[in-house]
Write an enzyme that holds these catalytic residues in place. Structure first.
Site, PDB file in Angstrom:
ATOM      1  N   SER A  80       0.821  -1.212   0.000  1.00 29.23           N
ATOM      2  CA  SER A  80       0.000   0.000   0.000  1.00 29.23           C
ATOM      3  C   SER A  80       0.857   1.264   0.000  1.00 29.23           C
ATOM      4  O   SER A  80       0.353   2.361   0.195  1.00 29.23           O
ATOM      5  CB  SER A  80      -0.897  -0.009   1.234  1.00 29.23           C
ATOM      6  OG  SER A  80      -0.124  -0.300   2.373  1.00 29.23           O
ATOM      7  N   THR A 181      -1.454   3.322   5.004  1.00 30.69           N
ATOM      8  CA  THR A 181      -0.463   4.353   4.735  1.00 30.69           C
ATOM      9  C   THR A 181       0.632   4.308   5.778  1.00 30.69           C
ATOM     10  O   THR A 181       0.353   3.991   6.934  1.00 30.69           O
ATOM     11  CB  THR A 181      -1.185   5.719   4.822  1.00 30.69           C
ATOM     12  OG1 THR A 181      -2.150   5.756   3.784  1.00 30.69           O
ATOM     13  CG2 THR A 181      -0.246   6.886   4.734  1.00 30.69           C
ATOM     14  N   THR A 199       1.715   6.844   0.589  1.00 26.80           N
ATOM     15  CA  THR A 199       0.711   5.800   0.335  1.00 26.80           C
ATOM     16  C   THR A 199       0.460   5.614  -1.157  1.00 26.80           C
ATOM     17  O   THR A 199       0.740   6.516  -1.964  1.00 26.80           O
ATOM     18  CB  THR A 199      -0.626   6.191   1.011  1.00 26.80           C
ATOM     19  OG1 THR A 199      -1.515   5.084   1.012  1.00 26.80           O
ATOM     20  CG2 THR A 199      -1.311   7.342   0.303  1.00 26.80           C
ATOM     21  N   ARG A 209      -7.894  10.089  -8.163  1.00 25.08           N
ATOM     22  CA  ARG A 209      -8.391  10.337  -6.791  1.00 25.08           C
ATOM     23  C   ARG A 209      -7.214  10.575  -5.836  1.00 25.08           C
ATOM     24  O   ARG A 209      -6.213   9.869  -5.874  1.00 25.08           O
ATOM     25  CB  ARG A 209      -9.202   9.135  -6.316  1.00 25.08           C
ATOM     26  CG  ARG A 209      -9.688   9.214  -4.856  1.00 25.08           C
ATOM     27  CD  ARG A 209      -8.731   8.520  -3.904  1.00 25.08           C
ATOM     28  NE  ARG A 209      -9.246   8.449  -2.534  1.00 25.08           N
ATOM     29  CZ  ARG A 209      -8.512   8.096  -1.487  1.00 25.08           C
ATOM     30  NH1 ARG A 209      -7.247   7.770  -1.645  1.00 25.08           N
ATOM     31  NH2 ARG A 209      -9.022   8.055  -0.289  1.00 25.08           N
ATOM     32  N   VAL A 210      -7.350  11.572  -4.987  1.00 26.32           N
ATOM     33  CA  VAL A 210      -6.342  11.848  -3.965  1.00 26.32           C
ATOM     34  C   VAL A 210      -7.042  11.819  -2.611  1.00 26.32           C
ATOM     35  O   VAL A 210      -8.110  12.421  -2.455  1.00 26.32           O
ATOM     36  CB  VAL A 210      -5.670  13.221  -4.203  1.00 26.32           C
ATOM     37  CG1 VAL A 210      -4.727  13.558  -3.055  1.00 26.32           C
ATOM     38  CG2 VAL A 210      -4.925  13.222  -5.533  1.00 26.32           C
ATOM     39  N   GLY A 211      -6.442  11.140  -1.652  1.00 28.45           N
ATOM     40  CA  GLY A 211      -7.041  11.065  -0.314  1.00 28.45           C
ATOM     41  C   GLY A 211      -6.443  12.084   0.634  1.00 28.45           C
ATOM     42  O   GLY A 211      -6.049  13.181   0.223  1.00 28.45           O
ATOM     43  N   ASP A 212      -6.366  11.708   1.896  1.00 23.58           N
ATOM     44  CA  ASP A 212      -5.849  12.622   2.920  1.00 23.58           C
ATOM     45  C   ASP A 212      -4.326  12.681   2.962  1.00 23.58           C
ATOM     46  O   ASP A 212      -3.742  13.683   3.389  1.00 23.58           O
ATOM     47  CB  ASP A 212      -6.327  12.159   4.305  1.00 23.58           C
ATOM     48  CG  ASP A 212      -5.814  10.746   4.617  1.00 23.58           C
ATOM     49  OD1 ASP A 212      -5.956   9.858   3.751  1.00 23.58           O
ATOM     50  OD2 ASP A 212      -5.245  10.535   5.704  1.00 23.58           O
ATOM     51  N   THR A 232      -4.003   7.279   8.997  1.00 27.38           N
ATOM     52  CA  THR A 232      -4.216   6.215   8.018  1.00 27.38           C
ATOM     53  C   THR A 232      -5.679   5.785   8.127  1.00 27.38           C
ATOM     54  O   THR A 232      -6.264   5.843   9.208  1.00 27.38           O
ATOM     55  CB  THR A 232      -3.266   5.024   8.247  1.00 27.38           C
ATOM     56  OG1 THR A 232      -3.565   4.010   7.274  1.00 27.38           O
ATOM     57  CG2 THR A 232      -3.419   4.421   9.633  1.00 27.38           C
ATOM     58  N   GLY A 233      -6.237   5.377   6.999  1.00 29.92           N
ATOM     59  CA  GLY A 233      -7.645   4.997   6.993  1.00 29.92           C
ATOM     60  C   GLY A 233      -8.323   5.547   5.754  1.00 29.92           C
ATOM     61  O   GLY A 233      -7.643   5.871   4.774  1.00 29.92           O
ATOM     62  N   GLY A 235      -9.355   8.093   3.569  1.00 30.29           N
ATOM     63  CA  GLY A 235      -8.932   9.485   3.467  1.00 30.29           C
ATOM     64  C   GLY A 235     -10.078  10.469   3.427  1.00 30.29           C
ATOM     65  O   GLY A 235      -9.989  11.572   3.989  1.00 30.29           O
TER      66      GLY A 235
END
Ligand code: ASP
Length: 320
Positions: A80, A181, A199, A209-212, A232-233, A235
């Site tokens: 990941s 992450t 991550t 797509r972009v997360g946190d 982590t989780g 986002g």
């Protein structure tokens, strides 16, 4: 009320606060604040160990954070982060990372970076060699090339096979826990603080797509006066609340790192009107006093802690 009884009441409530605080946050390391490194997940342990090696070899705490995260990015078994990361819905590995230096509040970040295995180092170059903070997509790739980073095929045969299987099954069910992450935070003996986050994001995410994780205040925040937090989780559940910035602010208000992590989880749950168990948000934190803490909503969440005295996996407070 009788004065003695009132005094007894005040004393016993003070005692219970003290007990609650010591249960919810590790005690400071004697004398100095660090070195101390904390990171998310079991693969955070070899990363934190490398951070300590880097610091002891004379590197700064920022160097240590970068070097630690590079260990997870280079490990194809860590599916990941970095090489061997899980691809997006189009079968392309797109990496996100950010880094932050608490000595000057500078930060650098990249998102949706393709073909380069060490986004944490590219993020650091954004911080140090440009006047910007965040570079994404093709721009990040061009920048990495221009900085002389080496290209690598990030999609391993195993991940390609799993992705094909996912397509065959009509791309419906994203395997549970197919994301994780590395968020790694460090403090040295002079109480200098730094952090990084890296991550491949959620499994089979929408292309682009972009997360946190690469967002300053989302996946990572470092406040040189107060401490640092990493996430982590899922986002989407973290970035809408500036989760790690919130944790630093809660520590500024006097919460221990673990209390601050729990505070952020409770805030997200309240805002989303959901049970914490349904959120998948997990945090690590440390403060300027050298106390570490962690809390999460995933039963499987663990963190790694490395100091001069010990290197261990800890089970954080799980809020369901
Ligand atoms: N927070 C990451 C993201 O949403 C994934 C993870 O940490 O598991 O991209």
């Amino acid at each position: 009320m009788n004065v003695n009884r009132r005094l007894f009441g005040i004393l016993s409530s003070l005692t219970s606060v003290a007990v609650a605080q010591s249960a919810r946050g590790a005690m400071p390391i004697e004398g100095t604040a660090g070195p101390l490194f904390i990171a998310t997940w079991p693969f955070g342990l070899p990363a934190c160990k490398q951070s300590l090696v880097s610091l002891k070899a004379g590197g700064s705490v920022l160097d240590a954070v970068e070097q630690g995260i590079r260990v997870a990015e280079a490990d194809t078994e860590v599916d990941s982060v970095g090489v061997g990361g899980i691809p997006n819905a189009n079968g392309v590995v797109q990496l996100d990372a950010c880094i932050m230096d608490g000595t000057n509040q500078k930060a650098g970040a990249v998102a949706a970076l393709e073909d380069y295995p060490h986004p944490i180092s590219v993020a650091r170059k954004v911080m140090e060699r440009t006047k910007h903070v965040f570079v994404v997509g093709q721009g990040a790739k061009d920048f990495a090339a221009q900085q002389g980073f080496e290209k690598q095929d990030l999609l391993t045969p195993q991940q390609r096979e799993k992705w094909k299987q996912w397509l065959k099954e009509n791309g419906k069910e994203v395997p549970k826990g197919s994301h994780d992450t590395i968020s790694l935070l460090g403090i040295d003996a002079e109480r200098r603080i730094a952090g990084g986050c890296s991550t491949s994001g959620l499994a089979y995410k929408l292309h682009g797509r972009v997360g946190d994780s690469p967002l300053i205040g989302g996946g990572l925040y470092v406040d040189g006066e107060v401490g640092a937090a990493g996430a982590t989780g899922i986002g989407e559940n973290i970035l809408r609340y500036c989760g790690t910035f919130l944790i630093c602010e809660l520590m500024r208000q006097g919460k221990t790192p673990t209390e601050a992590c729990i505070g952020a989880i409770e805030r997200i749950a309240r805002g989303d009107r959901k049970k914490p168990a349904d959120l998948s948000v997990n945090f690590v934190a440390l403060d300027k006093q050298g106390r570490w803490g962690a809390a999460g909503t995933d039963e499987s969440f663990v963190a790694a802690v490395v100091t001069n005295q010990e290197a261990k996996i800890i089970k954080p407070e799980i809020v369901r």
